[in-house]
Design a protein around this motif. Structure first.
Motif, short mmCIF file in Angstrom:
data_model
loop_
_atom_site.label_atom_id
_atom_site.label_comp_id
_atom_site.label_asym_id
_atom_site.label_seq_id
_atom_site.Cartn_x
_atom_site.Cartn_y
_atom_site.Cartn_z
N THR A 93 48.18 39.44 38.90
CA THR A 93 46.95 38.73 39.23
C THR A 93 46.11 38.60 37.97
O THR A 93 45.97 39.55 37.21
CB THR A 93 46.16 39.51 40.30
OG1 THR A 93 46.99 39.73 41.43
CG2 THR A 93 44.91 38.75 40.71
N ILE A 95 42.48 36.68 36.09
CA ILE A 95 41.24 35.93 36.21
C ILE A 95 40.82 35.50 34.82
O ILE A 95 41.24 36.09 33.81
CB ILE A 95 40.11 36.74 36.88
CG1 ILE A 95 39.80 38.01 36.07
CG2 ILE A 95 40.45 37.09 38.31
CD1 ILE A 95 38.59 38.77 36.58
N ASP A 146 39.81 30.99 40.13
CA ASP A 146 39.93 32.32 39.55
C ASP A 146 39.25 32.40 38.18
O ASP A 146 39.67 33.13 37.30
CB ASP A 146 41.40 32.71 39.40
CG ASP A 146 42.20 31.72 38.55
OD1 ASP A 146 41.65 30.63 38.26
OD2 ASP A 146 43.34 32.03 38.20
#
Length: 370
Positions: A93, A95, A146
């Motif tokens: 994940t 960002i 994001d």
């Protein structure tokens, strides 16, 4: 677990706050497999003994790791490594956080380097991959959910740009405020910091003041001036406009302001105390005081803002208002990550952190007035 678990202790010589060192020790233990997914951590008391920190510091370290996704708490049972952490896929994940700064900003100076380094440390503690990028223009990436931005002390006249960005993507204003825009803001209490500095000077017997400010288009410069003048007014004192010089730059005094300050320091009715609204402004006052044959603190007391490592090494050591720059960066990081992860705005959130007056040798009692 505490009987078999071995962890490094914090380094007393390292200036990094102990709770940050503790967080890094625990993250390394998780990444290295010493603390595996689902493992229960020692109690706060046991952890404080293991790595040689106080109970309060241990609690703060654990709270930070819960917030950044490494740990989970179970009420009445304890703190555990997240079960869903997969060491083989730490950063699947990701960002993106854009850092918006004016092109003229020097990111190597004390203020900005301290904040950027702390943002980097916070990112290192995150379970996600965090990509920072420096942005010169507020242009949010469309079709991406994001990504967000931290805008460093935007000028007050950029309000419309700040508002436009905040309506398109998560935004946190750091080191300033922009009234009436849907963005979170993190700053120190500049008003209270300036008031504390003035109270200190008043207690030393000073009655003739100069308040040297940075550009009034910056909210922190404005707030420091407001705090100082309000505190003086509460003491029944006023400051003439000639003793309220405003620099066009936060770092280098423009020639007009430099001449105004020097003329007042040379005047027979000049100030016996100066509050400079920034570290570099305080350095300029020191230089001009020497040119005007004013000795600090015998003839002139001086208080600055910011407390870099060089401040206590000056001659004399600088009395200054210390901003909690690391905490400001940590709060901004938490807010922008929260907004990005939850896909919701943090508009209206305001974090105002306290300052600290650090008294050193550049302030002293009034010995005589010219």
């Amino acid at each position: 677990m505490s009987s078999v678990l071995t962890l490094p202790k914090v380094d007393e010589r390292d200036p990094t706050p102990k709770y940050l060192q503790a967080r890094e020790i625990l993250v390394r233990a998780i990444r290295g497999g010493v603390l595996t997914p689902g493992a229960k951590l020692p109690s706060t008391k046991e952890l404080s003994s293991l790595i040689d920190i106080s109970l309060i510091t241990a609690h703060k370290a654990l709270e930070g790791l819960v917030e950044t996704g490494w740990l989970r708490r179970e009420v009445g049972r304890g703190t555990y490594v997240r079960d869903d952490l997969d060491p083989a896929h730490w950063h699947e994940t990701s960002i993106g956080i854009g850092l918006l700064l004016d092109q003229a900003v020097n990111i190597d100076d004390y203020y900005h380097s301290t904040i950027i380094n702390r943002l980097r440390r916070e990112a290192q503690m995150d379970t996600r991959r965090v990509d920072f990028s420096f942005l010169d223009r507020p242009t949010p990436a469309r079709n991406r959910r994001d990504i967000g931005a931290i805008w460093f002390h935007p000028p007050l006249d950029a309000r419309l740009e700040v508002e436009r960005y905040a309506r398109q993507a998560p935004l946190v204003v750091l080191g300033g405020t922009v009234p009436d825009v849907p963005a979170a803001a993190v700053d120190c209490d500049n008003v209270s910091g300036a008031k504390a500095a003035i109270r200190h000077l008043l207690e030393l017997g000073h009655r003739r003041f100069m308040v040297l400010s940075g550009p009034m288009v910056l909210s922190n410069s404005r707030d420091r001036a407001v705090g100082a003048l309000d505190e003086l007014a509460a003491a029944g004192l006023s400051v003439s406009p000639v003793d309220q010089p405003i620099s066009l730059d936060s770092v280098v005094l423009d020639e007009s302001t430099r001449a105004q300050v020097e003329n007042r320091l040379r005047a027979s009715d000049g100030p016996t105390a100066v509050l400079a609204g920034g570290f570099y402004l305080a350095l300029a006052v020191m230089q001009l005081a020497r040119r005007a044959w004013r000795s600090i603190p015998t003839d002139l007391s001086l208080v600055g803002f910011d407390d870099p490592q060089s401040a206590p090494l000056l001659d004399p050591p600088l009395t200054t208002v210390r901003q909690p720059l690391g905490e400001m960066a940590a709060q901004a990081y938490r807010l922008i990550c929260e907004a990005i992860a939850n896909r919701r705005s943090v508009a209206g959130t305001a974090c105002t952190l306290p300052t600290e007056l650090v008294v050193r040798g550049s302030t002293g009692p009034v010995l005589h007035e010219r």
